[in-house]
Structure formats: C-alpha cells, structure tokens
Design a protein around this motif. Sequence first.
Motif, PDB file in Angstrom:
ATOM      1  N   TRP A  66       0.849  -1.194   0.000  1.00  0.00           N
ATOM      2  CA  TRP A  66       0.000   0.000   0.000  1.00  0.00           C
ATOM      3  C   TRP A  66       0.878   1.235   0.000  1.00  0.00           C
ATOM      4  CZ3 TRP A  66      -5.347   0.136  -0.049  1.00  0.00           C
ATOM      5  CH2 TRP A  66      -5.987  -1.088   0.108  1.00  0.00           C
ATOM      6  N   ILE A  67       0.380   2.267  -0.635  1.00  0.00           N
ATOM      7  CA  ILE A  67       1.031   3.580  -0.608  1.00  0.00           C
ATOM      8  C   ILE A  67      -0.028   4.595  -0.217  1.00  0.00           C
ATOM      9  CG2 ILE A  67       2.017   5.425  -2.036  1.00  0.00           C
ATOM     10  CD1 ILE A  67       3.543   3.384  -3.563  1.00  0.00           C
ATOM     11  N   SER A  68       0.358   5.525   0.627  1.00  0.00           N
ATOM     12  CA  SER A  68      -0.531   6.609   1.017  1.00  0.00           C
ATOM     13  C   SER A  68       0.250   7.912   0.934  1.00  0.00           C
ATOM     14  CB  SER A  68      -1.037   6.384   2.447  1.00  0.00           C
ATOM     15  OG  SER A  68      -1.860   7.455   2.849  1.00  0.00           O
ATOM     16  N   PHE A  69      -0.377   8.924   0.343  1.00  0.00           N
ATOM     17  CA  PHE A  69       0.287  10.219   0.243  1.00  0.00           C
ATOM     18  C   PHE A  69      -0.744  11.336   0.213  1.00  0.00           C
ATOM     19  CE2 PHE A  69      -0.404   8.671  -4.020  1.00  0.00           C
ATOM     20  CZ  PHE A  69      -0.803   9.783  -4.752  1.00  0.00           C
TER      21      PHE A  69
ATOM     22  N   THR B 147       3.099   6.988   3.666  1.00  0.00           N
ATOM     23  CA  THR B 147       3.291   5.598   4.084  1.00  0.00           C
ATOM     24  C   THR B 147       3.574   4.693   2.887  1.00  0.00           C
ATOM     25  OG1 THR B 147       1.682   5.924   5.870  1.00  0.00           O
ATOM     26  CG2 THR B 147       2.239   3.659   5.325  1.00  0.00           C
ATOM     27  N   ILE B 148       4.549   3.826   3.073  1.00  0.00           N
ATOM     28  CA  ILE B 148       4.751   2.686   2.171  1.00  0.00           C
ATOM     29  C   ILE B 148       4.660   1.458   3.060  1.00  0.00           C
ATOM     30  CG2 ILE B 148       6.333   1.431   0.669  1.00  0.00           C
ATOM     31  CD1 ILE B 148       7.701   4.077   0.012  1.00  0.00           C
ATOM     32  N   GLU B 149       3.769   0.568   2.718  1.00  0.00           N
ATOM     33  CA  GLU B 149       3.655  -0.677   3.475  1.00  0.00           C
ATOM     34  C   GLU B 149       3.742  -1.815   2.477  1.00  0.00           C
ATOM     35  OE1 GLU B 149       1.238  -2.585   7.183  1.00  0.00           O
ATOM     36  OE2 GLU B 149       0.387  -0.838   6.195  1.00  0.00           O
ATOM     37  N   LEU B 150       4.633  -2.739   2.730  1.00  0.00           N
ATOM     38  CA  LEU B 150       4.955  -3.765   1.753  1.00  0.00           C
ATOM     39  C   LEU B 150       5.084  -5.126   2.420  1.00  0.00           C
ATOM     40  CD1 LEU B 150       5.790  -4.119  -1.245  1.00  0.00           C
ATOM     41  CD2 LEU B 150       8.120  -3.708  -0.521  1.00  0.00           C
ATOM     42  N   CYS B 151       4.663  -6.132   1.680  1.00  0.00           N
ATOM     43  CA  CYS B 151       4.797  -7.506   2.139  1.00  0.00           C
ATOM     44  C   CYS B 151       5.642  -8.260   1.127  1.00  0.00           C
ATOM     45  CB  CYS B 151       3.414  -8.132   2.247  1.00  0.00           C
ATOM     46  SG  CYS B 151       3.457  -9.791   2.905  1.00  0.00           S
ATOM     47  N   ASN B 152       6.549  -9.078   1.585  1.00  0.00           N
ATOM     48  CA  ASN B 152       7.427  -9.811   0.669  1.00  0.00           C
ATOM     49  C   ASN B 152       6.744 -11.061   0.123  1.00  0.00           C
ATOM     50  OD1 ASN B 152       7.542 -11.442   2.970  1.00  0.00           O
ATOM     51  ND2 ASN B 152       9.656 -12.038   2.589  1.00  0.00           N
TER      52      ASN B 152
ATOM     53  N   SER C 124      -3.599   1.027   8.344  1.00  0.00           N
ATOM     54  CA  SER C 124      -4.768   1.108   9.221  1.00  0.00           C
ATOM     55  C   SER C 124      -4.526   2.022  10.423  1.00  0.00           C
ATOM     56  CB  SER C 124      -5.203  -0.288   9.679  1.00  0.00           C
ATOM     57  OG  SER C 124      -4.177  -0.916  10.413  1.00  0.00           O
ATOM     58  N   SER C 125      -3.269   2.174  10.839  1.00  0.00           N
ATOM     59  CA  SER C 125      -2.984   3.053  11.983  1.00  0.00           C
ATOM     60  C   SER C 125      -2.984   4.524  11.600  1.00  0.00           C
ATOM     61  CB  SER C 125      -1.625   2.706  12.603  1.00  0.00           C
ATOM     62  OG  SER C 125      -0.564   3.138  11.750  1.00  0.00           O
ATOM     63  N   GLY C 126      -2.728   4.802  10.318  1.00  0.00           N
ATOM     64  CA  GLY C 126      -2.645   6.198   9.884  1.00  0.00           C
ATOM     65  C   GLY C 126      -1.308   6.838  10.193  1.00  0.00           C
TER      66      GLY C 126
ATOM     67  N   PRO D 131       2.627   7.662   9.722  1.00  0.00           N
ATOM     68  CA  PRO D 131       3.559   7.672   8.593  1.00  0.00           C
ATOM     69  C   PRO D 131       4.703   6.682   8.815  1.00  0.00           C
ATOM     70  CG  PRO D 131       3.938   9.580   9.978  1.00  0.00           C
ATOM     71  CD  PRO D 131       2.738   8.868  10.537  1.00  0.00           C
ATOM     72  N   GLY D 132       5.259   6.178   7.718  1.00  0.00           N
ATOM     73  CA  GLY D 132       6.403   5.289   7.862  1.00  0.00           C
ATOM     74  C   GLY D 132       6.556   4.338   6.704  1.00  0.00           C
ATOM     75  N   ILE D 133       7.564   3.511   6.835  1.00  0.00           N
ATOM     76  CA  ILE D 133       7.790   2.401   5.913  1.00  0.00           C
ATOM     77  C   ILE D 133       7.622   1.142   6.759  1.00  0.00           C
ATOM     78  CG2 ILE D 133       9.456   1.194   4.448  1.00  0.00           C
ATOM     79  CD1 ILE D 133      10.744   3.915   3.867  1.00  0.00           C
ATOM     80  N   PHE D 134       6.638   0.327   6.389  1.00  0.00           N
ATOM     81  CA  PHE D 134       6.316  -0.876   7.130  1.00  0.00           C
ATOM     82  C   PHE D 134       6.535  -2.069   6.202  1.00  0.00           C
ATOM     83  CE2 PHE D 134       3.790   2.642   8.639  1.00  0.00           C
ATOM     84  CZ  PHE D 134       3.955   2.594  10.006  1.00  0.00           C
ATOM     85  N   ILE D 135       7.380  -2.990   6.634  1.00  0.00           N
ATOM     86  CA  ILE D 135       7.688  -4.163   5.816  1.00  0.00           C
ATOM     87  C   ILE D 135       7.310  -5.409   6.607  1.00  0.00           C
ATOM     88  CG2 ILE D 135       9.490  -5.466   4.621  1.00  0.00           C
ATOM     89  CD1 ILE D 135      10.944  -2.771   4.231  1.00  0.00           C
TER      90      ILE D 135
END
Length: 181
Positions: A130-133, A148-153, A169-171, A173-177
């Motif tokens: 997911w990307i959010s901007f 936010t960039i959230e990515l699953c391998n 879902s938390s809202g 900001p960050g990069i979540f892998i």
Amino acid sequence: MRKLTCALLCLLMILSTAFCLEGCKSREQQLSEETAYEDAQMNAMNKKVVKYINEKDKEGLKKLFSRSAQKDIEDLDGKIDELMNLCGDNKIIYVHSDTPGSSGSLTIQPLSITGEFLFKLSNGKKYVGWISFCDKDDENKENVGLKTIELCNGSKEELPEDFIWDGISSGNPGIFIHYIN
C-alpha cells in the motif's frame, strides 16, 4: 393575464428541471474527473517510488516523503535501507495499482490518496503493498508528499488469513515491511 402567468410558470418549471438535470450530470462528470485524477496521481507516485527503488536512490525516495512525515518517521534512513534491501539485486519490472481511495477531493483539502499496489520483480517474485500520500494541502504544505509505504514480501495469495496492514490502518507515517516466509 392568467395565460401569461401559466406560460411563465411552465417556462420556469422547464428551466428548473433542465438545471437540475444538468447539475446531476455535472456531479457525475466531477466524480469521473476526480477518479481519473486520483488514478493518475497514484500511478505517478508508484512510478517515482519504483524508479528510486530500482536505482537504489535513497535520497530520491526520502525526498518523496512529506516534510512532516520525514520528521515523524523514526529512523527513516534505516527503513529506506531495509526497503531497498528487500528487492536485493532484482529490479521491479511490473507495477499494477488497484483503484485508489481518497479522503478529500479536488475542491476539499487536504486530498490524501491511498491505494494498493502489486509489483513483480525480475526474478518472478510478486509483492503486494500500500502507498498513502497527501496530494494537496494548501493550508499546510508540509503534509504534501508520501506518507506511508507498506509492503509484504509476498503476493496477496500468500498472505495469512488474519493478516492486518497495520501501517495503513494506523494512519501513522512510515515504511512498514512484513515478512511472511
């Protein structure tokens, strides 16, 4: 006099009906334009993110994040390194975005756009994320940019049934892998 009054009332009713119908058409056109705009902005943001990941351009990727997100994300440089290392020496060769969602509109700000994306690496591996901007915020320019960039391998099919995208879902900001294997 009575005929003139009836004729004027009929004319007013016809004009008001025409304006109402035109208003409905305008709203439909406006929604279509907003959806097209959101799709274009999401595709442009995805292309930039992919370009910087493929080129291993950490500073370029960092600059995509809004100034407020850069301040709020703990160890942004470390998170960018982790994101770059996730792909290894493989390049992202295909990107697909599902229809993005938004809060706000072209006329109501801030306009934030969030969308799911899928990409395929040169080794054939598929990832989902997911990307959010924030695209527009005239009152607070520091919010404009990637949030936010959230990515699953792994692909959608490889996600566990109870999987939760906690970054989006938390809202926050960050990069979540997320590592599923």
